[in-house]
Design a protein around this motif. Sequence first.
Motif, mmCIF file in Angstrom:
data_model
loop_
_atom_site.group_PDB
_atom_site.id
_atom_site.type_symbol
_atom_site.label_atom_id
_atom_site.label_comp_id
_atom_site.label_asym_id
_atom_site.label_seq_id
_atom_site.Cartn_x
_atom_site.Cartn_y
_atom_site.Cartn_z
ATOM 1 N N GLY B 157 -59.076 -36.226 -23.538
ATOM 2 C CA GLY B 157 -57.925 -37.070 -23.245
ATOM 3 C C GLY B 157 -56.613 -36.456 -23.677
ATOM 4 O O GLY B 157 -56.536 -35.267 -23.961
ATOM 5 N N VAL B 158 -55.586 -37.319 -23.750
ATOM 6 C CA VAL B 158 -54.226 -36.784 -23.929
ATOM 7 C C VAL B 158 -53.806 -36.562 -25.374
ATOM 8 O O VAL B 158 -52.795 -35.919 -25.630
ATOM 9 C CB VAL B 158 -53.166 -37.675 -23.225
ATOM 10 C CG1 VAL B 158 -53.375 -37.667 -21.715
ATOM 11 C CG2 VAL B 158 -53.181 -39.098 -23.768
ATOM 12 N N ASN B 159 -54.577 -37.075 -26.336
ATOM 13 C CA ASN B 159 -54.158 -36.885 -27.733
ATOM 14 C C ASN B 159 -55.033 -35.933 -28.530
ATOM 15 O O ASN B 159 -54.990 -35.914 -29.763
ATOM 16 C CB ASN B 159 -54.073 -38.231 -28.459
ATOM 17 C CG ASN B 159 -52.899 -39.060 -27.974
ATOM 18 O OD1 ASN B 159 -51.891 -38.519 -27.507
ATOM 19 N ND2 ASN B 159 -53.015 -40.371 -28.047
ATOM 20 N N VAL B 160 -55.838 -35.147 -27.828
ATOM 21 C CA VAL B 160 -56.756 -34.205 -28.489
ATOM 22 C C VAL B 160 -55.996 -33.235 -29.394
ATOM 23 O O VAL B 160 -56.415 -32.921 -30.506
ATOM 24 C CB VAL B 160 -57.556 -33.418 -27.436
ATOM 25 C CG1 VAL B 160 -58.348 -32.282 -28.074
ATOM 26 C CG2 VAL B 160 -58.483 -34.352 -26.672
ATOM 27 N N PHE B 257 -48.966 -32.866 -25.105
ATOM 28 C CA PHE B 257 -48.188 -31.822 -24.439
ATOM 29 C C PHE B 257 -48.856 -31.585 -23.091
ATOM 30 O O PHE B 257 -49.732 -30.736 -22.939
ATOM 31 C CB PHE B 257 -48.174 -30.539 -25.288
ATOM 32 C CG PHE B 257 -47.121 -29.542 -24.863
ATOM 33 C CD1 PHE B 257 -45.875 -29.513 -25.477
ATOM 34 C CD2 PHE B 257 -47.373 -28.614 -23.848
ATOM 35 C CE1 PHE B 257 -44.900 -28.588 -25.101
ATOM 36 C CE2 PHE B 257 -46.416 -27.694 -23.462
ATOM 37 C CZ PHE B 257 -45.171 -27.675 -24.096
ATOM 38 N N GLU B 258 -48.467 -32.421 -22.139
ATOM 39 C CA GLU B 258 -49.097 -32.394 -20.813
ATOM 40 C C GLU B 258 -48.252 -31.539 -19.874
ATOM 41 O O GLU B 258 -47.023 -31.585 -19.906
ATOM 42 C CB GLU B 258 -49.182 -33.818 -20.263
ATOM 43 C CG GLU B 258 -50.064 -34.729 -21.081
ATOM 44 C CD GLU B 258 -51.530 -34.351 -20.969
ATOM 45 O OE1 GLU B 258 -52.045 -34.341 -19.840
ATOM 46 O OE2 GLU B 258 -52.156 -34.045 -21.996
ATOM 47 N N ILE B 259 -48.930 -30.809 -19.027
ATOM 48 C CA ILE B 259 -48.229 -29.951 -18.083
ATOM 49 C C ILE B 259 -48.550 -30.436 -16.665
ATOM 50 O O ILE B 259 -49.684 -30.845 -16.383
ATOM 51 C CB ILE B 259 -48.653 -28.480 -18.308
ATOM 52 C CG1 ILE B 259 -47.624 -27.505 -17.778
ATOM 53 C CG2 ILE B 259 -50.006 -28.204 -17.722
ATOM 54 C CD1 ILE B 259 -47.813 -26.112 -18.362
ATOM 55 N N ILE B 260 -47.542 -30.414 -15.811
ATOM 56 C CA ILE B 260 -47.713 -30.929 -14.445
ATOM 57 C C ILE B 260 -47.026 -29.971 -13.483
ATOM 58 O O ILE B 260 -45.799 -29.803 -13.556
ATOM 59 C CB ILE B 260 -47.071 -32.336 -14.304
ATOM 60 C CG1 ILE B 260 -47.685 -33.322 -15.310
ATOM 61 C CG2 ILE B 260 -47.215 -32.859 -12.868
ATOM 62 C CD1 ILE B 260 -46.916 -34.639 -15.434
ATOM 63 N N GLY B 261 -47.790 -29.335 -12.615
ATOM 64 C CA GLY B 261 -47.173 -28.545 -11.558
ATOM 65 C C GLY B 261 -46.396 -29.494 -10.633
ATOM 66 O O GLY B 261 -46.870 -30.602 -10.333
ATOM 67 N N GLU B 280 -36.145 -31.681 -11.421
ATOM 68 C CA GLU B 280 -36.425 -30.836 -10.243
ATOM 69 C C GLU B 280 -36.703 -29.428 -10.773
ATOM 70 O O GLU B 280 -35.788 -28.672 -11.059
ATOM 71 C CB GLU B 280 -35.211 -30.804 -9.307
ATOM 72 C CG GLU B 280 -34.908 -32.134 -8.644
ATOM 73 C CD GLU B 280 -36.070 -32.679 -7.818
ATOM 74 O OE1 GLU B 280 -36.808 -31.859 -7.200
ATOM 75 O OE2 GLU B 280 -36.263 -33.903 -7.791
ATOM 76 N N ALA B 281 -37.940 -29.105 -10.962
ATOM 77 C CA ALA B 281 -38.285 -27.794 -11.523
ATOM 78 C C ALA B 281 -39.724 -27.509 -11.154
ATOM 79 O O ALA B 281 -40.492 -28.445 -10.898
ATOM 80 C CB ALA B 281 -38.108 -27.814 -13.040
ATOM 81 N N PRO B 282 -40.125 -26.258 -11.116
ATOM 82 C CA PRO B 282 -41.498 -25.931 -10.692
ATOM 83 C C PRO B 282 -42.567 -26.485 -11.622
ATOM 84 O O PRO B 282 -43.673 -26.799 -11.192
ATOM 85 C CB PRO B 282 -41.523 -24.393 -10.709
ATOM 86 C CG PRO B 282 -40.084 -23.959 -10.667
ATOM 87 C CD PRO B 282 -39.291 -25.043 -11.318
ATOM 88 N N VAL B 283 -42.239 -26.581 -12.896
ATOM 89 C CA VAL B 283 -43.249 -27.034 -13.862
ATOM 90 C C VAL B 283 -42.644 -28.147 -14.719
ATOM 91 O O VAL B 283 -41.527 -28.010 -15.225
ATOM 92 C CB VAL B 283 -43.711 -25.859 -14.753
ATOM 93 C CG1 VAL B 283 -44.624 -26.360 -15.861
ATOM 94 C CG2 VAL B 283 -44.436 -24.804 -13.904
ATOM 95 N N HIS B 284 -43.392 -29.238 -14.859
ATOM 96 C CA HIS B 284 -42.934 -30.362 -15.680
ATOM 97 C C HIS B 284 -43.784 -30.421 -16.948
ATOM 98 O O HIS B 284 -44.983 -30.121 -16.911
ATOM 99 C CB HIS B 284 -43.093 -31.686 -14.932
ATOM 100 C CG HIS B 284 -42.370 -31.730 -13.615
ATOM 101 N ND1 HIS B 284 -42.256 -32.874 -12.873
ATOM 102 C CD2 HIS B 284 -41.725 -30.765 -12.907
ATOM 103 C CE1 HIS B 284 -41.574 -32.624 -11.755
ATOM 104 N NE2 HIS B 284 -41.257 -31.350 -11.755
ATOM 105 N N VAL B 285 -43.153 -30.819 -18.041
ATOM 106 C CA VAL B 285 -43.897 -31.015 -19.287
ATOM 107 C C VAL B 285 -43.584 -32.400 -19.829
ATOM 108 O O VAL B 285 -42.424 -32.796 -19.906
ATOM 109 C CB VAL B 285 -43.545 -29.932 -20.337
ATOM 110 C CG1 VAL B 285 -44.004 -30.353 -21.733
ATOM 111 C CG2 VAL B 285 -44.170 -28.595 -19.956
#
Lengths: 478, 478
Positions: B157-160, B257-261, B280-285
Amino acid sequence: MTVHRLSPEILSAMESAVGQSGVAISGSDMAKYLGDWSGDHRGGALAVLKPASVAEVQAVVRLCGALGLGIIPQGGNTGLVAGAIDIEARGAVVISLERLNRIRLVDADNFVLQADAGCVLQAVKDASEAHDCLFPLALGAQGSCQIGGNAASNAGGVNVLRYGMARDLILGLEVVLPDGELWDGFCGLRKDNRGYDLKQLFIGSEGTLGIITGVELKLFPRPARIETAYLGLASFEAAVALFRQARRATADLISAFEIIGSECIDLARLVDADLASPVEAPVHVLMELSASAAVDLRALLVDFLAGAMESGLVAEALLADSDGHAKAFWAIREGLVEGQAKRGYHVRTDLSVRISDIPALVDQARHFVALEHPGWLPQAYGHAGDGNIHFNVLPPEGLTVVEARNRGADITAGLYRIANSLGGSISAEHGIGRSRHRAFWAGLAPAHRRLVTALKQALDPDGLMNPGCLLPPTETVP
Amino acid sequence: MTVHRLSPEILSAMESAVGQSGVAISGSDMAKYLGDWSGDHRGGALAVLKPASVAEVQAVVRLCGALGLGIIPQGGNTGLVAGAIDIEARGAVVISLERLNRIRLVDADNFVLQADAGCVLQAVKDASEAHDCLFPLALGAQGSCQIGGNAASNAGGVNVLRYGMARDLILGLEVVLPDGELWDGFCGLRKDNRGYDLKQLFIGSEGTLGIITGVELKLFPRPARIETAYLGLASFEAAVALFRQARRATADLISAFEIIGSECIDLARLVDADLASPVEAPVHVLMELSASAAVDLRALLVDFLAGAMESGLVAEALLADSDGHAKAFWAIREGLVEGQAKRGYHVRTDLSVRISDIPALVDQARHFVALEHPGWLPQAYGHAGDGNIHFNVLPPEGLTVVEARNRGADITAGLYRIANSLGGSISAEHGIGRSRHRAFWAGLAPAHRRLVTALKQALDPDGLMNPGCLLPPTETVP
């Protein structure tokens, strides 16, 4: 005493496996491998073998397997439960990992370090620091214990509260299995859920399932700020309440929360006669917070302690003004352990209970000693944040060692009864080894025994790995 | 399809074990237990049994053992690897834990919670919150997944990043063993080093070694401050570098610390058509920090991001001004997963690599898809702080499901090859189940295979526990 069984053929095979310099068979050459740090245990061995590579470990394990010889893996020999000392001297072979002592990799980008099992813990910590990282395992014995032994015994120490036991700090292991095959469990990944997590088997197995030859460790950012406080409190109850408040107030920035009964200060004075106790109170707490430079840790600690003093929970509080000052606080904690060792034989325990039961544990244990063993001196200290109390008891002057040991066994049994009655553990961090395996085994439910036995049988069907340790011996002494 | 094998005698024995209301045998009654959340897998079962107590679980396991029936333990059925779905429909019995759904104890003083295996994760989280504590496991499926399933699959999950996997959050387990005996591994202790740590065997074993009926969990202080930022970056390289700096700058106060294309934003729009991308950017965090009220987290985050923007690592940064604002950021992360599901069948992966290899993984995977499977749409997102990327690929419009699945299998194999070539894992957090066990098994070294097999054989010699899951099937379909 077992050298006579070592035939020229076996000696020659051993020398082929690890070279002449890797074999010790004389009493004097073997001496340092046959007694532990505490001086409590001495054992025997057919030979001490010192492989210098993983392949040599494999060769030695295969040789022992072919000859039916028991194998005792040994690290820095700083354990306290005779896990690497064959106290029954049943003619096993000690395999020392000391020549496997290379740091293999420090990958600061990924916060990973790989090392041979024989690396001394301090060397691992130093290599991490050189890359501005922290390897947080911290023990009194860190200058001589080895990282493979730390893994095999699932070592604890003073920073468990924040960073966990050795188990929690290990990403991967490399293990020579009882049949001599190598299991390479290094992966470098922070997250890997591919089936059974095999490394968990070997961590804390005390050398009974294989020989750890390499470890892959988690590193952490080095905290830029550390604040240390030495506190005086009225009671163990107050200390437990303070800990609970501190967890919440700091959201787990506490890196150590050590508790020291004031009676222990006299022990620290055996190491430093001029030692002045920072506080005059029945219970002392050594509390450490750590964080990055971006957190105003000093203000946080001052505010928290001001509140705790106002509410009457803390009677006296000193904050370290410098690294040297903090070290002086820690010297008390370390000195009391060294001081005990200077007193010679004494009852050592390593009990844990639910944190809220610490006051009951200490009360009942003190009461038991006072009532049934007058003259013996209880010392209560430990890692209160983990519920782990080393309740040790010093013999009165004038007893012979034999008298002291006999009585000490009764006292130990009584303290175990108290811990068990509180639903606690007789081994919070030291392990089982050979000195606790009977008490351990006696306390296990049948289903638990069957699982332990099934695991041992599955991985080490011939029972050659560290015989007599952790499990009850399967063979009798000839 | 297997109901015809269910004789009146067996049905009657099942009803004796769990009562009439605890037995489902008709297709309609069993339907919800035979398909998973993703819709990717459907299976069969002889019956679905719903024990309402630990004793009933034991009775059912003994009955299945006596009859030689395979047992499929099932939690909330939210897994993605067919771990609780018998896709080969070999006539096993599903044992649903859903009626074992009691929170047994919340001990806020000791930060411990005990619950039945069938408690929904959200109920565990709510019970913790009611005592001003945090149980940090956080998954998209938390409203329906069960805590026993989380333990059995070692959920992530997201808090590992901050709190670890399910494994790290478990203090104790209660398990019905394959012979029907109960192993009670609850202890309530933070630290216990008594021999082999048996709970580790069952965590992540996906029901192949026993049925978890109860869990004892670590709770944490609820962080009083949470700060959330949504960032735009130029590349995956920049995101990895930012993470590294953030670990050091915050000394591990990062909780996610999630990453989203950026390509994934269109998926989130399938759930909320009006969604405006915050950057507006190639990679979102999506980055979250958490701490106690005593830490000025906002200032810390602002300072850190100002530095990162000045150095050019971060192009755009938005800080959440309210809980609602933070929820809107998270809705993008959650929406893209829901959006994918709306697209129907697609290639799902759960890869992990060393964190520094994330850019290479994404580059190579995108290149592979573009070159060899043009028209398919790659989506890269995941838990970057754990090195865990869900690199998923959507089929082009117009393919039949059969065509898509066939091609999807090739794409999956190609992505696994890329992960393997980087020393990565084909299952960072989802497990192996039945959908990955062939790929898993093919990638194992012989020593690893032998250990896995030996463990299974030692604990479940008759091979009745979750047959076909994790290990290769030992029997063939009749």
